[in-house]
Design an enzyme around this catalytic site. Structure first.
Site, PDB file in Angstrom:
ATOM      1  N   LYS A 133     -38.107  -5.003  35.547  1.00 60.91           N
ATOM      2  CA  LYS A 133     -37.513  -4.381  34.372  1.00 60.91           C
ATOM      3  C   LYS A 133     -36.695  -3.150  34.748  1.00 60.91           C
ATOM      4  CE  LYS A 133     -37.637  -1.330  30.789  1.00 60.91           C
ATOM      5  NZ  LYS A 133     -37.777   0.150  30.784  1.00 60.91           N
ATOM      6  N   ASP A 151     -38.236  -5.599  28.394  1.00 62.35           N
ATOM      7  CA  ASP A 151     -39.519  -4.925  28.227  1.00 62.35           C
ATOM      8  C   ASP A 151     -40.260  -5.572  27.056  1.00 62.35           C
ATOM      9  OD1 ASP A 151     -38.354  -4.069  25.913  1.00 62.35           O
ATOM     10  OD2 ASP A 151     -37.857  -2.089  26.680  1.00 62.35           O
TER      11      ASP A 151
END
Length: 221
Positions: A133, A151
């Site tokens: 991420k 996320d």
DNA sequence: AACTCGGGGCA
DNA sequence: TGCCCAGAGTT
């Protein structure tokens, strides 16, 4: 607008068209987002992004000024120790781990990358504290790479609206989104989906009545 | 796949 | 008090 959108949706609408609809809404109702994608330099961006894991952006923004005042460069942070960094970030999530990660990241950047933050996702992920991420955030926002950071907010909101179908984890969400979202919209899409997920399309008790894109939302219907 | 890290905000 | 939060690393 609402009725018209409903009619449009009753015929076939691809996920690309769906994305265009919501991105059009966000661009008209969240003009702030564009400027929030500005960054000062890659070093500050990657540090801020690491700090933001499981932590609200407000708390990160309260923390970073003092941190960058003491460690303004990768080189200065590389010469620090986790024990010295900890007190500066102790009010955010996982301060022990992140202090360790930040120093380790800086050391590796200096030692293996000439003190320069890499732009490649795979290179970024070699750094301590940088997962998929965070790597995608830095690559897309700082270096304008065609990467999509996923996320918890992006994962949940995308699934609800119908931007993704059957995605079981963030990686599957990422793979689906990058297929049809234009490269130059990936970073801004990430930001908008997060804001929408944080304040409207929340995990529990989502505020559908206040949602401006429920006309297009599979979850709402 | 499950577990741990963790202080602060808020009900 | 209890619950939750812009993930990553280890087992």
């Amino acid at each position: 607008m609402g009725r018209q959108a409903g009619i449009v949706f009753r015929r076939f609408m691809s996920r690309k068209e769906l994305f265009e609809k919501i991105i059009d809404y966000f661009s008209k109702h969240m003009p702030v987002a564009e400027t929030e994608l500005d960054y000062t330099d890659p070093y500050e961006m990657i540090v801020s992004t690491i700090l933001s894991a499981q932590c609200t952006d407000k708390r990160v923004n309260m923390t970073t000024p003092a941190l960058f005042a003491k460690y303004p460069t990768v080189q200065s942070l590389a010469k620090a120790t986790p024990e010295k960094v900890f007190p500066l970030i102790k009010s955010i999530s996982y301060p022990n781990n992140k202090a360790k990660h930040l120093v380790g990241m800086a050391k590796m950047l200096v030692k293996d990358f000439g003190g320069v933050v890499p732009s490649d996702v795979n290179e970024l992920q070699k750094l301590p504290g940088v997962g998929r991420k965070t790597a995608n955030v830095v690559a897309s926002v700082v270096f304008n790479k065609p990467a999509m950071a996923v996320d918890t907010h992006v994962f949940r909101v995308s699934a609800r609206i119908g931007l993704t179908v059957g995605a079981k984890n963030p990686l599957q969400t990422e793979m689906q989104l990058v297929k049809y979202i234009p490269e130059n919209k990936l970073a801004i899409a990430h930001h908008w989906l997060i804001l929408h997920g944080r304040y409207v399309c929340t995990a529990r008790n989502p505020k559908c009545s206040e949602c401006g894109i429920k006309e297009f939302c599979k979850y709402f219907r």
